[in-house]
Design a protein around this motif. Structure first.
Motif, PDB file in Angstrom:
ATOM      1  N   ALA A  78       0.804  -1.109   0.090  1.00 55.37           N
ATOM      2  CA  ALA A  78       0.034  -0.036   0.086  1.00 55.37           C
ATOM      3  C   ALA A  78       0.821   1.278   0.091  1.00 55.37           C
ATOM      4  N   LEU A  79       1.830   1.312   0.750  1.00 53.08           N
ATOM      5  CA  LEU A  79       2.772   2.386   0.790  1.00 53.08           C
ATOM      6  C   LEU A  79       3.599   2.465  -0.562  1.00 53.08           C
ATOM      7  N   HIS A 137      11.690  12.896  -3.976  1.00 52.16           N
ATOM      8  CA  HIS A 137      10.416  13.238  -3.907  1.00 52.16           C
ATOM      9  C   HIS A 137       9.904  13.142  -2.618  1.00 52.16           C
ATOM     10  N   PRO A 138       9.363  14.314  -1.864  1.00 57.21           N
ATOM     11  CA  PRO A 138       9.051  14.117  -0.348  1.00 57.21           C
ATOM     12  C   PRO A 138       8.249  13.057  -0.044  1.00 57.21           C
ATOM     13  N   HIS A 139       7.080  12.564  -0.749  1.00 58.20           N
ATOM     14  CA  HIS A 139       6.164  11.597  -0.580  1.00 58.20           C
ATOM     15  C   HIS A 139       7.091  10.232  -0.678  1.00 58.20           C
ATOM     16  N   HIS A 140       7.971  10.156  -1.684  1.00 58.95           N
ATOM     17  CA  HIS A 140       8.566   8.872  -2.020  1.00 58.95           C
ATOM     18  C   HIS A 140       9.585   8.835  -0.704  1.00 58.95           C
ATOM     19  N   GLN A 141      10.391   9.773  -0.126  1.00 55.45           N
ATOM     20  CA  GLN A 141      11.107   9.697   1.088  1.00 55.45           C
ATOM     21  C   GLN A 141      10.568   9.359   2.264  1.00 55.45           C
ATOM     22  N   GLY A 142       9.286   9.948   2.418  1.00 56.67           N
ATOM     23  CA  GLY A 142       8.333   9.371   3.611  1.00 56.67           C
ATOM     24  C   GLY A 142       8.187   8.052   3.690  1.00 56.67           C
ATOM     25  N   ILE A 197       9.195   2.116   5.219  1.00 62.61           N
ATOM     26  CA  ILE A 197       9.630   0.840   4.827  1.00 62.61           C
ATOM     27  C   ILE A 197      10.853   0.293   5.485  1.00 62.61           C
ATOM     28  N   ARG A 198      11.885   1.325   5.524  1.00 61.36           N
ATOM     29  CA  ARG A 198      13.195   1.053   5.983  1.00 61.36           C
ATOM     30  C   ARG A 198      12.837   0.252   7.398  1.00 61.36           C
TER      31      ARG A 198
END
Length: 93
Positions: free
Chosen positions: A21-22, A69-74, A79-80
């Motif tokens: 989902a993320l 991209h800020p959304h991707h980094q969040g 996930i990390r």
């Protein structure tokens, strides 16, 4: 075009739907994403990872816009916390 493939091994495989989902939430964050598919390990089929992202970008510039991209980094940060391993392969197709 650039193919971007990421395999995730999770600390708890039960988190695979959450990770999916993320990742799915990233499929339209920048122009130039042509394909974006997230799969979860299927019982009974061979797998050495729990989740896979297979995506295609128009070019290296589109992939370069996606990565920071800020959304991707969040999403990456979340996930990390759940992942025990990650493998990436980017290639020109």
């Amino acid at each position: 075009m650039i193919k971007h493939i990421v395999l995730f091994t999770l600390k708890d495989p039960a988190n695979a739907p959450k990770v999916k989902a993320l990742l799915d939430s990233c499929k339209d964050i920048v122009p130039g994403i042509r394909e974006f598919e997230v799969g979860i390990k299927t019982e009974g089929l061979e797998a050495t990872a729990d989740v896979v992202l297979v995506s295609t970008f128009d070019d290296a510039a589109a992939l370069a816009a996606y990565q920071p991209h800020p959304h991707h980094q969040g999403v990456v940060a979340q996930i990390r916390e759940m992942a025990s391993g990650r493998q990436v392969l980017d290639y020109i197709c």
